[in-house]
Write a protein that holds these residues in place. Structure first.
Motif, PDB file in Angstrom:
ATOM      1  N   ALA A   1     -20.065  -8.582 -11.981  1.00 43.54           N
ATOM      2  CA  ALA A   1     -18.615  -8.664 -12.129  1.00 43.54           C
ATOM      3  C   ALA A   1     -18.019  -7.263 -12.283  1.00 43.54           C
ATOM      4  O   ALA A   1     -16.952  -6.974 -11.738  1.00 43.54           O
ATOM      5  CB  ALA A   1     -18.261  -9.548 -13.322  1.00 43.54           C
ATOM      6  N   VAL A   2     -18.711  -6.376 -12.974  1.00 43.13           N
ATOM      7  CA  VAL A   2     -18.229  -4.997 -13.144  1.00 43.13           C
ATOM      8  C   VAL A   2     -18.164  -4.291 -11.785  1.00 43.13           C
ATOM      9  O   VAL A   2     -17.169  -3.630 -11.462  1.00 43.13           O
ATOM     10  CB  VAL A   2     -19.133  -4.218 -14.128  1.00 43.13           C
ATOM     11  N   GLU A   3     -19.211  -4.438 -10.980  1.00 40.73           N
ATOM     12  CA  GLU A   3     -19.214  -3.809  -9.651  1.00 40.73           C
ATOM     13  C   GLU A   3     -18.073  -4.347  -8.790  1.00 40.73           C
ATOM     14  O   GLU A   3     -17.404  -3.591  -8.080  1.00 40.73           O
ATOM     15  CB  GLU A   3     -20.552  -4.047  -8.956  1.00 40.73           C
ATOM     16  N   LEU A   4     -17.828  -5.649  -8.867  1.00 39.11           N
ATOM     17  CA  LEU A   4     -16.758  -6.248  -8.076  1.00 39.11           C
ATOM     18  C   LEU A   4     -15.391  -5.762  -8.536  1.00 39.11           C
ATOM     19  O   LEU A   4     -14.501  -5.523  -7.719  1.00 39.11           O
ATOM     20  CB  LEU A   4     -16.827  -7.766  -8.141  1.00 39.11           C
ATOM     21  N   ARG A   5     -15.214  -5.600  -9.855  1.00 35.76           N
ATOM     22  CA  ARG A   5     -13.937  -5.073 -10.353  1.00 35.76           C
ATOM     23  C   ARG A   5     -13.685  -3.671  -9.818  1.00 35.76           C
ATOM     24  O   ARG A   5     -12.577  -3.332  -9.422  1.00 35.76           O
ATOM     25  CB  ARG A   5     -13.912  -5.068 -11.876  1.00 35.76           C
ATOM     26  N   VAL A   6     -14.731  -2.856  -9.799  1.00 36.53           N
ATOM     27  CA  VAL A   6     -14.586  -1.492  -9.275  1.00 36.53           C
ATOM     28  C   VAL A   6     -14.276  -1.529  -7.783  1.00 36.53           C
ATOM     29  O   VAL A   6     -13.408  -0.806  -7.295  1.00 36.53           O
ATOM     30  CB  VAL A   6     -15.865  -0.661  -9.559  1.00 36.53           C
ATOM     31  N   MET A   7     -14.986  -2.389  -7.035  1.00 34.23           N
ATOM     32  CA  MET A   7     -14.748  -2.488  -5.593  1.00 34.23           C
ATOM     33  C   MET A   7     -13.375  -3.058  -5.277  1.00 34.23           C
ATOM     34  O   MET A   7     -12.822  -2.807  -4.206  1.00 34.23           O
ATOM     35  CB  MET A   7     -15.819  -3.365  -4.935  1.00 34.23           C
ATOM     36  N   GLY A   8     -12.797  -3.823  -6.202  1.00 36.45           N
ATOM     37  CA  GLY A   8     -11.498  -4.436  -5.984  1.00 36.45           C
ATOM     38  C   GLY A   8     -10.330  -3.488  -6.195  1.00 36.45           C
ATOM     39  O   GLY A   8      -9.182  -3.842  -5.926  1.00 36.45           O
ATOM     40  N   LYS A   9     -10.584  -2.288  -6.679  1.00 37.78           N
ATOM     41  CA  LYS A   9      -9.517  -1.303  -6.893  1.00 37.78           C
ATOM     42  C   LYS A   9      -9.135  -0.646  -5.578  1.00 37.78           C
ATOM     43  O   LYS A   9      -9.919  -0.565  -4.651  1.00 37.78           O
ATOM     44  CB  LYS A   9      -9.970  -0.213  -7.881  1.00 37.78           C
ATOM     45  N   TRP A  10      -7.932  -0.166  -5.509  1.00 35.07           N
ATOM     46  CA  TRP A  10      -7.463   0.565  -4.327  1.00 35.07           C
ATOM     47  C   TRP A  10      -7.758   2.038  -4.569  1.00 35.07           C
ATOM     48  O   TRP A  10      -7.051   2.714  -5.293  1.00 35.07           O
ATOM     49  CB  TRP A  10      -5.975   0.332  -4.112  1.00 35.07           C
ATOM     50  N   TRP A  11      -8.835   2.531  -3.973  1.00 36.36           N
ATOM     51  CA  TRP A  11      -9.279   3.903  -4.164  1.00 36.36           C
ATOM     52  C   TRP A  11      -8.742   4.760  -3.028  1.00 36.36           C
ATOM     53  O   TRP A  11      -9.392   4.931  -2.003  1.00 36.36           O
ATOM     54  CB  TRP A  11     -10.803   3.978  -4.200  1.00 36.36           C
ATOM     55  N   ALA A  12      -7.557   5.264  -3.178  1.00 36.31           N
ATOM     56  CA  ALA A  12      -6.957   6.091  -2.140  1.00 36.31           C
ATOM     57  C   ALA A  12      -6.493   7.409  -2.765  1.00 36.31           C
ATOM     58  O   ALA A  12      -5.811   7.405  -3.794  1.00 36.31           O
ATOM     59  CB  ALA A  12      -5.787   5.377  -1.493  1.00 36.31           C
ATOM     60  N   TYR A  13      -6.885   8.476  -2.173  1.00 38.30           N
ATOM     61  CA  TYR A  13      -6.513   9.796  -2.655  1.00 38.30           C
ATOM     62  C   TYR A  13      -6.059  10.645  -1.485  1.00 38.30           C
ATOM     63  O   TYR A  13      -6.470  10.433  -0.360  1.00 38.30           O
ATOM     64  CB  TYR A  13      -7.713  10.485  -3.336  1.00 38.30           C
ATOM     65  N   ARG A  14      -5.237  11.626  -1.788  1.00 35.02           N
ATOM     66  CA  ARG A  14      -4.815  12.580  -0.770  1.00 35.02           C
ATOM     67  C   ARG A  14      -5.688  13.816  -0.879  1.00 35.02           C
ATOM     68  O   ARG A  14      -6.005  14.267  -1.971  1.00 35.02           O
ATOM     69  CB  ARG A  14      -3.353  12.949  -0.967  1.00 35.02           C
TER      70      ARG A  14
END
Length: 121
Positions: A40-53
């Motif tokens: 569940a922890v891995e899925l929570r991390v994967m569910g984030k929007w990881w976008a950077y400039r």
């Protein structure tokens, strides 16, 4: 997942679940013996929007980004060389139960979509 499947030779996941459903499933699987596919922890991390400039890194550090396919290919190569224990071999397929579920969900979605379009007429 399509690019990763193509570059690694490992079949992409057959089912894409909404995050709440995936978290519920992961929570159930964590209670069973063995190692779950994802926690569940891995899925929570994967569910984030990881976008950077990268603008500042390009400007100030001379960073040169590369196409994501190159990065995926290098990552797959690294895992195959240094940490192959957790990586499926090329040609690996998803478990039959997941493939069957994915097929059923796609057919049900297409059927539901067709029925909805007919109802709009």
């Amino acid at each position: 997942f399509a690019d990763l499947a193509r570059l690694s030779g490992v079949q992409a996941p057959a089912v894409k679940l909404p995050l709440p459903a995936a978290l519920a499933l992961a929570g159930s699987l964590e209670r069973l013996p063995g190692v779950p596919v994802a926690s569940a922890v891995e899925l929570r991390v994967m569910g984030k929007w990881w976008a950077y400039r990268s603008t500042k890194a390009i400007r100030e550090l001379g960073y040169e980004p590369s196409p994501h396919e190159d990065t995926l290919e290098a990552t797959v190569g690294w895992y195959r060389e240094y940490d192959s224990g957790g990586l499926a071999p090329a040609g690996a397929r998803q478990p039959v139960a997941l493939r069957a579920t994915g097929t059923l969900l796609r057919v049900a979605g297409a059927t539901l979509g067709a029925l909805t379009l007919r109802g709009d007429r």
